[in-house]
Design an enzyme around this catalytic site. Structure first.
Site, PDB file in Angstrom:
ATOM      1  N   GLU A  16      -1.941  -8.908   4.560  1.00 25.42           N
ATOM      2  CA  GLU A  16      -1.697  -9.574   5.756  1.00 25.42           C
ATOM      3  C   GLU A  16      -3.088  -9.678   6.046  1.00 25.42           C
ATOM      4  O   GLU A  16      -3.693 -10.595   7.598  1.00 25.42           O
ATOM      5  CB  GLU A  16      -1.046  -8.553   6.288  1.00 25.42           C
ATOM      6  CG  GLU A  16      -1.151  -7.004   6.479  1.00 25.42           C
ATOM      7  CD  GLU A  16      -1.715  -5.527   6.050  1.00 25.42           C
ATOM      8  OE1 GLU A  16      -1.661  -4.876   6.392  1.00 25.42           O
ATOM      9  OE2 GLU A  16      -0.834  -6.395   4.419  1.00 25.42           O
ATOM     10  N   HIS A  41      -3.558  -5.053   0.491  1.00 25.65           N
ATOM     11  CA  HIS A  41      -3.233  -5.800   1.866  1.00 25.65           C
ATOM     12  C   HIS A  41      -3.207  -7.252   2.186  1.00 25.65           C
ATOM     13  O   HIS A  41      -4.551  -7.686   2.478  1.00 25.65           O
ATOM     14  CB  HIS A  41      -3.691  -4.542   3.033  1.00 25.65           C
ATOM     15  CG  HIS A  41      -3.810  -3.409   3.285  1.00 25.65           C
ATOM     16  ND1 HIS A  41      -2.516  -3.216   4.576  1.00 25.65           N
ATOM     17  CD2 HIS A  41      -4.286  -1.888   2.813  1.00 25.65           C
ATOM     18  CE1 HIS A  41      -1.949  -1.633   4.316  1.00 25.65           C
ATOM     19  NE2 HIS A  41      -3.011  -0.575   3.569  1.00 25.65           N
ATOM     20  N   CYS A  78       0.613  -1.155   0.007  1.00 28.26           N
ATOM     21  CA  CYS A  78      -0.127   0.118  -0.114  1.00 28.26           C
ATOM     22  C   CYS A  78       0.663   1.550  -0.136  1.00 28.26           C
ATOM     23  O   CYS A  78       1.857   1.254  -1.108  1.00 28.26           O
ATOM     24  CB  CYS A  78      -1.181   0.184   0.979  1.00 28.26           C
ATOM     25  SG  CYS A  78      -2.253   1.146   0.744  1.00 28.26           S
TER      26      CYS A  78
END
Length: 248
Positions: free
Chosen positions: A221, A219, A125
């Site tokens: 994660e 993202h 990002c």
């Protein structure tokens, strides 16, 4: 892909901390990283090492950054607040948020060191935007002026199957985004690897780069713990860092 468990130790993954006004367990301003991010790196076999961003007078100093991260087997530039527009010679937008020029200067220095020294580098990002600016590119300062922002937005991704990203996630996957800025002019050597349906560049690789680099605008994660495709992003990154650790 190399087995990252075969190394004598976990590869050390440097993650610059994010400045935060506070955290629940602390009484003062904090330096943080997302727990999901650290867990994704750890689950992939890496050892996340969060470091203090330090850039006196907001100067970009790659030599000082290199002295700080000499031990890194890989670098992860995470998400965070907006990048100050001035670094790309642009004017700030009224919607900018979370700007901290010391954070910017340190991240830009770390990005330059990782690229110059061919350290495995995963940019997420804001991190992708940092690398783009470090390589001379600029940003759409607010996507509402063009296609509409991608804050808290889950959407499909069309991937160039011939790119290194295609080898990791395949031709199409679903991603979790949280950004209102994006790449405008590409930095030197950067090649788009994936687009959203509205034409936003969602991933980039680096042409003729001797190291391992992947920049993603989303993202991974957010869902790496439950989505094997997103987990593969971290596994490939940590595997590259493991190779770096092996040759040291």
């Amino acid at each position: 892909m190399p087995d990252n468990t075969s190394a004598a130790r976990r590869p050390l993954i440097v993650i610059p901390a994010r400045f935060s006004p506070g955290a629940t367990a602390l009484r003062y301003a904090a330096e943080v990283t997302a727990r999901a991010l650290a867990e994704a790196v750890f689950a992939a076999g890496g050892e996340p090492v969060v470091i203090h961003p330090y850039a006196p007078r907001h100067e970009i100093d790659p030599d000082a950054a290199r002295e700080r991260i000499w031990f890194a087997d890989g670098v992860l530039l995470p998400g965070g607040g907006d990048v100050a527009a001035r670094w790309a010679g642009q004017q700030p937008h009224p919607t900018q948020y979370g700007v901290d020029e010391e954070q910017d200067a340190f991240d830009l220095a770390v990005a330059r060191v990782a690229l110059a020294d061919c350290l495995p580098l995963l940019a997420i990002c804001r991190g992708t935007q940092i690398v783009n600016v470090a390589l001379g590119g600029d940003l759409v300062q607010d996507m509402d002026d063009t296609v509409g922002n991608h804050r808290n937005h889950v959407h499909d991704l069309d991937v160039d199957e011939t790119s290194p990203l295609g080898e990791i996630v395949g031709r199409r996957t679903s991603i979790s985004c949280s950004h209102h800025q994006c790449i405008a002019t590409l930095g030197a050597g950067l090649i788009p690897a994936a687009y959203s349906a509205d034409g936003v560049i969602e991933a980039v690789t680096l042409q003729d780069h001797a190291g391992w680099y992947l920049g993603v605008q989303w993202h991974p994660e957010d869902s790496a713990a439950t989505d094997p495709v997103q987990a593969e992003v971290f596994r490939h990154f940590v595997a590259a860092a493991a190779e770096q650790a092996y040759v040291r």
